[in-house]
Design a protein around this motif. Structure first.
Motif, PDB file in Angstrom:
ATOM      1  N   TRP A  47     -12.239  45.021 -50.921  1.00 40.62           N
ATOM      2  CA  TRP A  47     -12.522  43.626 -50.609  1.00 40.62           C
ATOM      3  C   TRP A  47     -13.629  43.071 -51.497  1.00 40.62           C
ATOM      4  N   LEU A  48     -13.336  43.049 -52.794  1.00 48.64           N
ATOM      5  CA  LEU A  48     -14.248  42.421 -53.749  1.00 48.64           C
ATOM      6  C   LEU A  48     -14.312  40.920 -53.480  1.00 48.64           C
ATOM      7  N   GLU A  49     -15.385  40.290 -53.932  1.00 48.62           N
ATOM      8  CA  GLU A  49     -15.573  38.869 -53.695  1.00 48.62           C
ATOM      9  C   GLU A  49     -14.464  38.019 -54.303  1.00 48.62           C
ATOM     10  N   HIS A  50     -13.777  38.529 -55.336  1.00 51.35           N
ATOM     11  CA  HIS A  50     -12.666  37.795 -55.945  1.00 51.35           C
ATOM     12  C   HIS A  50     -11.642  37.354 -54.892  1.00 51.35           C
ATOM     13  N   TYR A  51     -11.366  38.237 -53.940  1.00 54.75           N
ATOM     14  CA  TYR A  51     -10.324  37.975 -52.961  1.00 54.75           C
ATOM     15  C   TYR A  51     -10.747  36.909 -51.955  1.00 54.75           C
ATOM     16  N   TYR A  52     -11.985  36.961 -51.504  1.00 56.04           N
ATOM     17  CA  TYR A  52     -12.485  35.938 -50.587  1.00 56.04           C
ATOM     18  C   TYR A  52     -12.510  34.573 -51.268  1.00 56.04           C
ATOM     19  N   ASN A  53     -13.008  34.539 -52.500  1.00 53.70           N
ATOM     20  CA  ASN A  53     -13.100  33.276 -53.219  1.00 53.70           C
ATOM     21  C   ASN A  53     -11.714  32.682 -53.482  1.00 53.70           C
ATOM     22  N   THR A  54     -10.740  33.545 -53.728  1.00 53.36           N
ATOM     23  CA  THR A  54      -9.371  33.079 -53.922  1.00 53.36           C
ATOM     24  C   THR A  54      -8.831  32.460 -52.643  1.00 53.36           C
ATOM     25  N   LEU A  55      -9.130  33.094 -51.514  1.00 57.31           N
ATOM     26  CA  LEU A  55      -8.729  32.533 -50.216  1.00 57.31           C
ATOM     27  C   LEU A  55      -9.427  31.195 -49.970  1.00 57.31           C
ATOM     28  N   SER A  56     -10.697  31.124 -50.349  1.00 57.32           N
ATOM     29  CA  SER A  56     -11.461  29.893 -50.153  1.00 57.32           C
ATOM     30  C   SER A  56     -10.823  28.726 -50.895  1.00 57.32           C
ATOM     31  N   PHE A  57     -10.443  28.952 -52.163  1.00 54.63           N
ATOM     32  CA  PHE A  57      -9.839  27.882 -52.947  1.00 54.63           C
ATOM     33  C   PHE A  57      -8.411  27.582 -52.490  1.00 54.63           C
ATOM     34  N   ALA A  58      -7.718  28.582 -51.955  1.00 52.59           N
ATOM     35  CA  ALA A  58      -6.384  28.343 -51.402  1.00 52.59           C
ATOM     36  C   ALA A  58      -6.471  27.396 -50.204  1.00 52.59           C
ATOM     37  N   LEU A  59      -7.547  27.502 -49.443  1.00 51.79           N
ATOM     38  CA  LEU A  59      -7.737  26.657 -48.269  1.00 51.79           C
ATOM     39  C   LEU A  59      -8.231  25.263 -48.623  1.00 51.79           C
ATOM     40  N   GLN A  60      -8.849  25.129 -49.797  1.00 55.75           N
ATOM     41  CA  GLN A  60      -9.393  23.837 -50.196  1.00 55.75           C
ATOM     42  C   GLN A  60      -8.285  22.798 -50.367  1.00 55.75           C
ATOM     43  N   LYS A  61      -8.527  21.602 -49.895  1.00 58.12           N
ATOM     44  CA  LYS A  61      -7.602  20.460 -49.911  1.00 58.12           C
ATOM     45  C   LYS A  61      -6.489  20.591 -48.875  1.00 58.12           C
ATOM     46  N   GLU A  62      -6.484  21.681 -48.118  1.00 59.90           N
ATOM     47  CA  GLU A  62      -5.466  21.848 -47.078  1.00 59.90           C
ATOM     48  C   GLU A  62      -5.909  21.104 -45.814  1.00 59.90           C
TER      49      GLU A  62
END
Length: 281
Positions: A208-223
């Motif tokens: 669970w590197l930070e890459h994965y959390y940040n990717t989830l964060s941007f996936a949620l953005q604008k939703e």
């Protein structure tokens, strides 16, 4: 002037360390085959304006010019390759796209030595953009991001996908700097088929590197859908609990590291904080 994309397999070195030579060759062959299939499908379309070549675990793509059509083609090819590599081969790709001067110059060859020269600051910039931030996506040069916004204002019937492309291009700040990202991993994409469980599996393999959390964060953005946001977190937690190799404690602990996007932490606390204490059903 051309648009140039540099794409690279995330964590390839660590993946390669776990493979013998034959397995590594098969891995790269699958990677290359998927790219070939994408190019084949796009070549059937008229006005295809993208060229490229593979170097080990990296892919360099470049447009024929800096027109709106060329940028549309390049982004569509990049997104298709990234998604197909993920679905077919469980490969996550990071990359960068820049605009500027670029040339691939043919040079004389020896019988046992092929030679070609890449000249252009745009290639160097695209290469540097790939590792700009700890996120799985395609980092954009500022001028490329601004081109996307400008082309949106010039939208015509020829580019019916441009609104979707614009929605996946985001601007964000990290500490003191401003960055631009094209996200090929969207919330809808994660909620399709087996995509989210595969994402959790890869994230767990990487501790669970930070890459994965940040990717989830941007996936949620604008939703805008709160229901979809909650569904994502519920499914992540359930997937972790159902897996013998995954640790819910590790997922929670690493989610609050300094390098994880603050937005993700807010989403996390809002949608599953209370549920985790009572148990998600």
């Amino acid at each position: 002037m051309k648009y140039v994309a540099f794409l690279d397999i995330l964590g390839f070195k660590s993946t390669l360390d776990k493979m013998d030579q034959e397995t590594a060759q098969n891995f790269i062959m699958r990677f290359s085959k998927t790219i070939f299939q994408v190019f084949q499908s796009f070549e059937e379309k008229q006005k295809f304006k993208v060229n490229g070549y593979i170097v080990s675990d990296s892919l360099i793509l470049y447009s024929k010019d800096s027109s709106k059509a060329a940028l549309v083609n390049l982004i569509e090819v990049v997104e298709t390759i990234c998604r197909d590599e993920y679905i077919q081969n469980s490969i996550l790709i990071r990359g960068g796209i820049s605009r500027g001067n670029f040339a691939k110059i043919k040079a004389s060859e020896l019988p046992n030595l092929e030679k070609a020269l890449i000249v252009g600051k745009s290639y160097v910039k695209a290469y540097q953009l790939e590792s700009t931030n700890k996120v799985i996506g395609i980092n954009l040069a500022k001028e490329v991001y601004l081109d996307i916004l400008e082309y949106e204002n010039q939208l015509d019937r020829e580019f019916t996908n441009w609104s979707k492309i614009k929605s996946q291009a985001i601007k964000y700040r990290n500490k003191k700097d401003t960055y631009y990202l094209f996200k090929y991993i969207t919330l809808d994409f994660l909620l399709e088929d087996n995509n989210l469980s595969q994402f959790v599996k890869l994230a767990n393999q990487s501790n669970w590197l930070e890459h994965y959390y940040n990717t989830l964060s941007f996936a949620l953005q604008k939703e805008r859908s709160s229901k979809k946001k909650k569904e994502l977190f519920v499914k992540i937690v359930q997937t972790i609990r159902d897996s013998k190799d995954s640790s819910l404690d590790l997922f929670i602990e690493n989610a609050f590291k300094d390098s994880v996007e603050k937005r993700f932490k807010t989403y996390f606390l809002k949608y599953i904080g209370k549920s985790l204490l009572g148990g998600i059903k």
